[in-house]
Design a protein around this motif. Sequence first.
Motif, PDB file in Angstrom:
ATOM      1  N   MET A   1      13.285  13.488 -27.860  1.00 34.03           N
ATOM      2  CA  MET A   1      14.339  12.834 -27.927  1.00 34.03           C
ATOM      3  C   MET A   1      14.205  11.715 -26.767  1.00 34.03           C
ATOM      4  O   MET A   1      13.858  11.861 -25.746  1.00 34.03           O
ATOM      5  CB  MET A   1      15.708  13.766 -27.420  1.00 34.03           C
ATOM      6  N   THR A   2      14.600  10.491 -27.224  1.00 28.93           N
ATOM      7  CA  THR A   2      14.502   9.359 -26.393  1.00 28.93           C
ATOM      8  C   THR A   2      15.985   8.652 -25.983  1.00 28.93           C
ATOM      9  O   THR A   2      16.774   8.914 -26.760  1.00 28.93           O
ATOM     10  CB  THR A   2      13.546   8.256 -26.925  1.00 28.93           C
ATOM     11  N   ILE A   3      16.142   8.351 -24.818  1.00 26.34           N
ATOM     12  CA  ILE A   3      17.190   7.832 -24.459  1.00 26.34           C
ATOM     13  C   ILE A   3      16.933   6.406 -23.848  1.00 26.34           C
ATOM     14  O   ILE A   3      15.968   6.097 -23.271  1.00 26.34           O
ATOM     15  CB  ILE A   3      17.840   8.809 -23.120  1.00 26.34           C
ATOM     16  N   ARG A   4      17.891   5.502 -24.938  1.00 24.01           N
ATOM     17  CA  ARG A   4      17.721   4.093 -24.518  1.00 24.01           C
ATOM     18  C   ARG A   4      19.169   3.738 -24.440  1.00 24.01           C
ATOM     19  O   ARG A   4      19.707   3.752 -25.701  1.00 24.01           O
ATOM     20  CB  ARG A   4      16.753   3.441 -25.484  1.00 24.01           C
ATOM     21  N   CYS A   5      19.332   2.756 -23.473  1.00 28.95           N
ATOM     22  CA  CYS A   5      20.602   2.002 -23.685  1.00 28.95           C
ATOM     23  C   CYS A   5      21.082   1.127 -24.564  1.00 28.95           C
ATOM     24  O   CYS A   5      19.923   0.283 -24.798  1.00 28.95           O
ATOM     25  CB  CYS A   5      20.862   1.324 -22.185  1.00 28.95           C
ATOM     26  N   SER A   6      21.987   1.437 -25.333  1.00 27.05           N
ATOM     27  CA  SER A   6      22.448   0.425 -26.691  1.00 27.05           C
ATOM     28  C   SER A   6      22.773  -0.922 -26.094  1.00 27.05           C
ATOM     29  O   SER A   6      22.885  -1.880 -26.699  1.00 27.05           O
ATOM     30  CB  SER A   6      23.150   1.119 -27.558  1.00 27.05           C
ATOM     31  N   HIS A   7      23.018  -1.120 -24.655  1.00 27.02           N
ATOM     32  CA  HIS A   7      23.547  -2.239 -24.511  1.00 27.02           C
ATOM     33  C   HIS A   7      22.381  -3.295 -23.848  1.00 27.02           C
ATOM     34  O   HIS A   7      22.342  -4.616 -24.238  1.00 27.02           O
ATOM     35  CB  HIS A   7      24.580  -2.233 -22.991  1.00 27.02           C
ATOM     36  N   CYS A   8      21.414  -2.732 -22.825  1.00 31.35           N
ATOM     37  CA  CYS A   8      20.650  -3.709 -22.365  1.00 31.35           C
ATOM     38  C   CYS A   8      19.113  -3.093 -22.878  1.00 31.35           C
ATOM     39  O   CYS A   8      18.143  -3.733 -22.463  1.00 31.35           O
ATOM     40  CB  CYS A   8      20.524  -3.749 -20.690  1.00 31.35           C
ATOM     41  N   GLY A   9      18.798  -1.863 -23.513  1.00 35.12           N
ATOM     42  CA  GLY A   9      17.463  -1.332 -23.745  1.00 35.12           C
ATOM     43  C   GLY A   9      16.844  -0.599 -22.883  1.00 35.12           C
ATOM     44  O   GLY A   9      15.459  -0.233 -23.078  1.00 35.12           O
ATOM     45  N   CYS A  10      17.348  -0.586 -21.679  1.00 33.47           N
ATOM     46  CA  CYS A  10      16.489   0.135 -20.654  1.00 33.47           C
ATOM     47  C   CYS A  10      16.432   1.632 -20.921  1.00 33.47           C
ATOM     48  O   CYS A  10      17.290   2.418 -21.463  1.00 33.47           O
ATOM     49  CB  CYS A  10      17.293   0.098 -19.263  1.00 33.47           C
ATOM     50  N   VAL A  11      15.514   2.362 -20.505  1.00 41.43           N
ATOM     51  CA  VAL A  11      14.977   3.792 -20.922  1.00 41.43           C
ATOM     52  C   VAL A  11      15.277   4.559 -19.683  1.00 41.43           C
ATOM     53  O   VAL A  11      15.175   5.669 -19.686  1.00 41.43           O
ATOM     54  CB  VAL A  11      13.367   3.703 -21.399  1.00 41.43           C
ATOM     55  N   LYS A  12      15.533   3.897 -18.460  1.00 47.76           N
ATOM     56  CA  LYS A  12      15.832   4.717 -17.042  1.00 47.76           C
ATOM     57  C   LYS A  12      17.541   5.112 -16.884  1.00 47.76           C
ATOM     58  O   LYS A  12      18.405   4.127 -17.286  1.00 47.76           O
ATOM     59  CB  LYS A  12      15.420   3.884 -16.043  1.00 47.76           C
ATOM     60  N   PHE A  13      17.721   6.147 -16.355  1.00 46.63           N
ATOM     61  CA  PHE A  13      18.990   6.492 -16.260  1.00 46.63           C
ATOM     62  C   PHE A  13      19.352   7.276 -15.048  1.00 46.63           C
ATOM     63  O   PHE A  13      18.291   7.998 -14.489  1.00 46.63           O
ATOM     64  CB  PHE A  13      19.501   6.962 -17.481  1.00 46.63           C
ATOM     65  N   PHE A  14      20.404   7.468 -14.561  1.00 43.17           N
ATOM     66  CA  PHE A  14      20.712   8.328 -13.400  1.00 43.17           C
ATOM     67  C   PHE A  14      22.098   9.124 -13.567  1.00 43.17           C
ATOM     68  O   PHE A  14      22.763   8.786 -14.601  1.00 43.17           O
ATOM     69  CB  PHE A  14      20.871   7.500 -12.151  1.00 43.17           C
ATOM     70  N   PHE A  15      22.076  10.475 -12.949  1.00 46.12           N
ATOM     71  CA  PHE A  15      23.076  11.120 -13.066  1.00 46.12           C
ATOM     72  C   PHE A  15      24.184  10.798 -11.999  1.00 46.12           C
ATOM     73  O   PHE A  15      23.869  10.714 -10.990  1.00 46.12           O
ATOM     74  CB  PHE A  15      22.842  12.501 -13.121  1.00 46.12           C
ATOM     75  N   THR A  16      25.338  11.006 -12.444  1.00 45.55           N
ATOM     76  CA  THR A  16      26.578  10.683 -11.380  1.00 45.55           C
ATOM     77  C   THR A  16      27.289  12.228 -11.154  1.00 45.55           C
ATOM     78  O   THR A  16      27.339  12.994 -11.903  1.00 45.55           O
ATOM     79  CB  THR A  16      27.671   9.854 -12.157  1.00 45.55           C
ATOM     80  N   LEU A  17      27.917  12.247  -9.996  1.00 50.74           N
ATOM     81  CA  LEU A  17      28.702  13.566  -9.727  1.00 50.74           C
ATOM     82  C   LEU A  17      30.187  12.887  -9.285  1.00 50.74           C
ATOM     83  O   LEU A  17      30.265  11.827  -9.221  1.00 50.74           O
ATOM     84  CB  LEU A  17      28.164  14.141  -8.649  1.00 50.74           C
ATOM     85  N   PRO A  18      31.181  13.608  -9.615  1.00 49.88           N
ATOM     86  CA  PRO A  18      32.360  13.205  -9.425  1.00 49.88           C
ATOM     87  C   PRO A  18      32.655  12.926  -7.971  1.00 49.88           C
ATOM     88  O   PRO A  18      32.189  13.855  -7.087  1.00 49.88           O
ATOM     89  CB  PRO A  18      33.373  14.289  -9.978  1.00 49.88           C
ATOM     90  N   LYS A  19      33.167  11.720  -7.423  1.00 51.06           N
ATOM     91  CA  LYS A  19      33.748  11.518  -6.258  1.00 51.06           C
ATOM     92  C   LYS A  19      32.588  11.345  -5.286  1.00 51.06           C
ATOM     93  O   LYS A  19      32.630  11.373  -4.044  1.00 51.06           O
ATOM     94  CB  LYS A  19      34.805  12.407  -5.746  1.00 51.06           C
ATOM     95  N   ARG A  20      31.405  11.307  -5.913  1.00 51.38           N
ATOM     96  CA  ARG A  20      30.071  11.094  -4.861  1.00 51.38           C
ATOM     97  C   ARG A  20      29.591   9.552  -4.828  1.00 51.38           C
ATOM     98  O   ARG A  20      29.042   9.360  -3.766  1.00 51.38           O
ATOM     99  CB  ARG A  20      29.036  12.003  -5.272  1.00 51.38           C
ATOM    100  N   GLU A  21      29.253   9.123  -6.128  1.00 56.75           N
ATOM    101  CA  GLU A  21      28.818   7.768  -6.206  1.00 56.75           C
ATOM    102  C   GLU A  21      29.876   6.590  -6.753  1.00 56.75           C
ATOM    103  O   GLU A  21      30.739   7.020  -7.238  1.00 56.75           O
ATOM    104  CB  GLU A  21      27.680   7.767  -7.496  1.00 56.75           C
ATOM    105  N   ASN A  22      29.513   5.585  -6.136  1.00 56.33           N
ATOM    106  CA  ASN A  22      30.221   4.347  -6.629  1.00 56.33           C
ATOM    107  C   ASN A  22      29.550   3.786  -7.706  1.00 56.33           C
ATOM    108  O   ASN A  22      28.609   3.209  -7.804  1.00 56.33           O
ATOM    109  CB  ASN A  22      30.614   3.263  -5.420  1.00 56.33           C
ATOM    110  N   ASN A  23      30.355   3.658  -8.827  1.00 54.61           N
ATOM    111  CA  ASN A  23      29.784   2.954  -9.942  1.00 54.61           C
ATOM    112  C   ASN A  23      30.945   2.310 -10.734  1.00 54.61           C
ATOM    113  O   ASN A  23      32.100   2.499 -10.396  1.00 54.61           O
ATOM    114  CB  ASN A  23      29.062   4.038 -11.013  1.00 54.61           C
ATOM    115  N   SER A  24      30.499   1.683 -11.708  1.00 58.74           N
ATOM    116  CA  SER A  24      31.363   0.860 -12.462  1.00 58.74           C
ATOM    117  C   SER A  24      32.596   1.557 -13.306  1.00 58.74           C
ATOM    118  O   SER A  24      33.658   1.240 -13.632  1.00 58.74           O
ATOM    119  CB  SER A  24      30.843  -0.045 -13.512  1.00 58.74           C
TER     120      SER A  24
END
Length: 61
Positions: A1-24
């Motif tokens: 399985m390959t994960i590739r962003c459909s918006h920018c094409g990047c293959v790197k990703f990170f996981f978020t946890l609730p109320k821990r990281e500031n993201n968009s």
Amino acid sequence: MTIRCSHCGCVKFFFTLPKRENNSAPRHHGACCAGCGKPINQQDLHPPLVTYDEWAASRAE
């Protein structure tokens, strides 16, 4: 399985946890693109491609 962003094409990703990281997307809990920060969804998952040689070899057995 390959994960590739459909918006920018990047293959790197990170996981978020609730109320821990500031993201968009503060209500998102899961994986986000490392390039643009878009939450990863089903459109970003690409199953492995099977070539004809692999298919022929599996049928020959």
